[in-house]
Scaffold this motif. Structure first.
Motif, PDB file in Angstrom:
ATOM      1  N   ARG A   1     -22.319  34.311  53.835  1.00  0.00           N
ATOM      2  CA  ARG A   1     -22.119  32.878  53.996  1.00  0.00           C
ATOM      3  C   ARG A   1     -22.743  32.490  55.322  1.00  0.00           C
ATOM      4  N   ASP A   2     -23.783  31.671  55.260  1.00  0.00           N
ATOM      5  CA  ASP A   2     -24.508  31.265  56.462  1.00  0.00           C
ATOM      6  C   ASP A   2     -24.923  32.472  57.295  1.00  0.00           C
ATOM      7  N   GLY A   3     -25.359  33.509  56.611  1.00  0.00           N
ATOM      8  CA  GLY A   3     -25.877  34.696  57.274  1.00  0.00           C
ATOM      9  C   GLY A   3     -24.845  35.729  57.664  1.00  0.00           C
ATOM     10  N   GLN A   4     -23.552  35.414  57.512  1.00  0.00           N
ATOM     11  CA  GLN A   4     -22.500  36.358  57.878  1.00  0.00           C
ATOM     12  C   GLN A   4     -21.984  37.064  56.621  1.00  0.00           C
ATOM     13  N   PRO A   5     -21.802  38.378  56.676  1.00  0.00           N
ATOM     14  CA  PRO A   5     -21.373  39.111  55.484  1.00  0.00           C
ATOM     15  C   PRO A   5     -20.022  38.633  54.958  1.00  0.00           C
ATOM     16  N   VAL A   6     -19.910  38.574  53.644  1.00  0.00           N
ATOM     17  CA  VAL A   6     -18.640  38.258  52.988  1.00  0.00           C
ATOM     18  C   VAL A   6     -18.383  39.300  51.906  1.00  0.00           C
ATOM     19  N   HIS A   7     -17.109  39.409  51.511  1.00  0.00           N
ATOM     20  CA  HIS A   7     -16.751  40.383  50.478  1.00  0.00           C
ATOM     21  C   HIS A   7     -15.558  39.858  49.703  1.00  0.00           C
ATOM     22  N   ALA A   8     -15.552  40.131  48.419  1.00  0.00           N
ATOM     23  CA  ALA A   8     -14.404  39.760  47.595  1.00  0.00           C
ATOM     24  C   ALA A   8     -13.156  40.501  48.059  1.00  0.00           C
ATOM     25  N   SER A   9     -11.997  39.969  47.685  1.00  0.00           N
ATOM     26  CA  SER A   9     -10.736  40.561  48.112  1.00  0.00           C
ATOM     27  C   SER A   9     -10.490  41.900  47.414  1.00  0.00           C
ATOM     28  N   SER A  10      -9.407  42.554  47.816  1.00  0.00           N
ATOM     29  CA  SER A  10      -9.032  43.837  47.210  1.00  0.00           C
ATOM     30  C   SER A  10      -7.920  43.671  46.180  1.00  0.00           C
ATOM     31  N   CYS A  11      -7.669  42.460  45.720  1.00  0.00           N
ATOM     32  CA  CYS A  11      -6.572  42.201  44.784  1.00  0.00           C
ATOM     33  C   CYS A  11      -6.797  42.938  43.458  1.00  0.00           C
ATOM     34  N   THR A  12      -5.802  43.681  43.015  1.00  0.00           N
ATOM     35  CA  THR A  12      -5.927  44.451  41.774  1.00  0.00           C
ATOM     36  C   THR A  12      -4.895  44.059  40.720  1.00  0.00           C
ATOM     37  N   GLU A  13      -4.022  43.093  41.013  1.00  0.00           N
ATOM     38  CA  GLU A  13      -2.943  42.751  40.094  1.00  0.00           C
ATOM     39  C   GLU A  13      -2.936  41.253  39.809  1.00  0.00           C
ATOM     40  N   VAL A  14      -2.832  40.911  38.528  1.00  0.00           N
ATOM     41  CA  VAL A  14      -2.733  39.499  38.146  1.00  0.00           C
ATOM     42  C   VAL A  14      -1.567  38.824  38.857  1.00  0.00           C
ATOM     43  N   ALA A  15      -0.452  39.519  38.996  1.00  0.00           N
ATOM     44  CA  ALA A  15       0.740  38.928  39.596  1.00  0.00           C
ATOM     45  C   ALA A  15       0.534  38.534  41.058  1.00  0.00           C
ATOM     46  N   LYS A  16      -0.471  39.096  41.702  1.00  0.00           N
ATOM     47  CA  LYS A  16      -0.745  38.777  43.101  1.00  0.00           C
ATOM     48  C   LYS A  16      -1.989  37.907  43.267  1.00  0.00           C
ATOM     49  N   ALA A  17      -2.600  37.521  42.150  1.00  0.00           N
ATOM     50  CA  ALA A  17      -3.908  36.863  42.207  1.00  0.00           C
ATOM     51  C   ALA A  17      -3.793  35.359  42.421  1.00  0.00           C
ATOM     52  N   ARG A  18      -4.749  34.836  43.151  1.00  0.00           N
ATOM     53  CA  ARG A  18      -4.951  33.393  43.300  1.00  0.00           C
ATOM     54  C   ARG A  18      -6.070  33.010  42.336  1.00  0.00           C
ATOM     55  N   ILE A  19      -5.746  32.164  41.363  1.00  0.00           N
ATOM     56  CA  ILE A  19      -6.691  31.827  40.303  1.00  0.00           C
ATOM     57  C   ILE A  19      -7.087  30.360  40.397  1.00  0.00           C
ATOM     58  N   VAL A  20      -8.334  30.078  40.054  1.00  0.00           N
ATOM     59  CA  VAL A  20      -8.825  28.699  40.070  1.00  0.00           C
ATOM     60  C   VAL A  20      -9.691  28.464  38.842  1.00  0.00           C
ATOM     61  N   THR A  21      -9.644  27.241  38.340  1.00  0.00           N
ATOM     62  CA  THR A  21     -10.589  26.774  37.328  1.00  0.00           C
ATOM     63  C   THR A  21     -10.879  25.316  37.627  1.00  0.00           C
ATOM     64  N   THR A  22     -11.975  24.800  37.086  1.00  0.00           N
ATOM     65  CA  THR A  22     -12.374  23.446  37.440  1.00  0.00           C
ATOM     66  C   THR A  22     -11.399  22.407  36.915  1.00  0.00           C
ATOM     67  N   SER A  23     -11.065  22.486  35.621  1.00  0.00           N
ATOM     68  CA  SER A  23     -10.208  21.453  35.037  1.00  0.00           C
ATOM     69  C   SER A  23      -9.645  21.932  33.711  1.00  0.00           C
ATOM     70  N   PRO A  24      -8.408  21.553  33.369  1.00  0.00           N
ATOM     71  CA  PRO A  24      -7.906  21.841  32.017  1.00  0.00           C
ATOM     72  C   PRO A  24      -8.780  21.216  30.933  1.00  0.00           C
ATOM     73  N   ASP A  25      -9.490  20.148  31.272  1.00  0.00           N
ATOM     74  CA  ASP A  25     -10.275  19.423  30.274  1.00  0.00           C
ATOM     75  C   ASP A  25     -11.453  20.230  29.731  1.00  0.00           C
ATOM     76  N   ILE A  26     -11.851  21.304  30.415  1.00  0.00           N
ATOM     77  CA  ILE A  26     -13.015  22.059  29.948  1.00  0.00           C
ATOM     78  C   ILE A  26     -12.658  23.017  28.809  1.00  0.00           C
ATOM     79  N   PHE A  27     -11.354  23.225  28.548  1.00  0.00           N
ATOM     80  CA  PHE A  27     -10.923  24.232  27.591  1.00  0.00           C
ATOM     81  C   PHE A  27     -10.678  23.630  26.213  1.00  0.00           C
ATOM     82  N   ALA A  28     -11.124  24.332  25.176  1.00  0.00           N
ATOM     83  CA  ALA A  28     -10.652  24.056  23.829  1.00  0.00           C
ATOM     84  C   ALA A  28      -9.189  24.496  23.743  1.00  0.00           C
TER      85      ALA A  28
END
Length: 258
Positions: free
Chosen positions: A136-163
């Motif tokens: 990000r802007d030249g600085q290294p980034v890395h995804a988190s080490s989360c391995t469990e759904v119960a501990k996960a932070r989830i995002v989606t754009t909108s409920p409207d995109i889903f059938a």
């Protein structure tokens, strides 16, 4: 003619700069809004930004293919194909939200070798290159080490995109997560690459929506596939799972398929 990875990156930066110069001219100004055949809004800014990007490619990578949102397809049988979304999050753009971006992906064969998520209002540029990590802007980034759904932070754009059936699956999954958030469009994928979001699940996407982010997420150590676990490409069905770790990805697939 073949360019090395640094050459591809320099071209991608030029494309993002050119797109931002056009889109920022129109941001938070009165716009003529047109409804496309798929009922998504397109603006003068979208079209001007992609035109500027294509003009650069015509000079710097004339033999390469282009898969663009606004101005169609060119030379998809080329050795390399640039996948362009000049303004991802058009609804965010036309409502004055800063969470829209320009997405750039470079395919060589079926593999994404470079991805970019440029956020002009936030002045953040996220880049991923196969085998070279993500920044990000030249600085290294890395995804988190989360391995469990119960501990996960989830995002989606909108409920409207889903059938309806897909929404039921997403709702079942997301209610098992530690936190769920809506909105953000392409920025959710950047957040995942940066380790502040663990999971993005969406449907109804096009190649220009997911291939640029795929390059960033994979370079940041995350996993991104379709809902069946297959690699994303130009022919994917538009259902996407992006996860911080393989373990989280496997759990997510299982819950969505239940």
């Amino acid at each position: 003619m073949s360019s090395s990875a640094p050459d591809l990156l320099s071209i991608a930066h030029l494309l993002a700069d050119a797109a931002a110069a056009q889109s920022m001219r129109y941001f938070r100004t009165p716009l003529d809004i047109i409804t496309k055949a798929d009922e998504s809004p397109v603006t003068l800014a979208d079209r001007a930004a992609e035109t500027a990007m294509r003009e650069i490619l015509a000079v710097r990578a004339a033999a390469d293919g282009i898969f663009g949102e606004e101005h169609g397809l060119e030379r998809l049988d080329a050795e390399r194909v640039w996948v362009l979304d000049p303004i991802d999050g058009t609804r965010s753009f036309i409502t004055g939200s800063p969470l829209w971006g320009t997405l750039i992906g470079v395919l060589r064969g079926s593999r994404v070798v470079l991805g970019m998520i440029d956020m002009p209002v936030l002045k953040e540029r996220w880049v991923g290159q196969a085998g070279q990590g993500a920044t990000r802007d030249g600085q290294p980034v890395h995804a988190s080490s989360c391995t469990e759904v119960a501990k996960a932070r989830i995002v989606t754009t909108s409920p409207d995109i889903f059938a309806p059936a897909d929404w039921q699956a997403f709702d079942r999954l997301s209610r098992q997560c530690a936190m769920r958030r809506f909105g953000g469009d392409c920025y959710g994928y950047a957040q995942l690459a940066g380790g502040t979001i663990d999971l993005v699940v969406e449907t109804g996407l096009q190649p220009y929506d997911y291939l640029g982010p795929a390059g960033v997420i994979e370079a940041a150590g995350g996993v991104i596939t379709d809902w069946q676990g297959q690699p994303l490409g130009l022919e994917s069905d538009g259902r996407v799972i992006a996860a911080a770790t393989p373990e989280l990805h496997r759990q997510t697939m299982a819950i969505l398929a239940a």
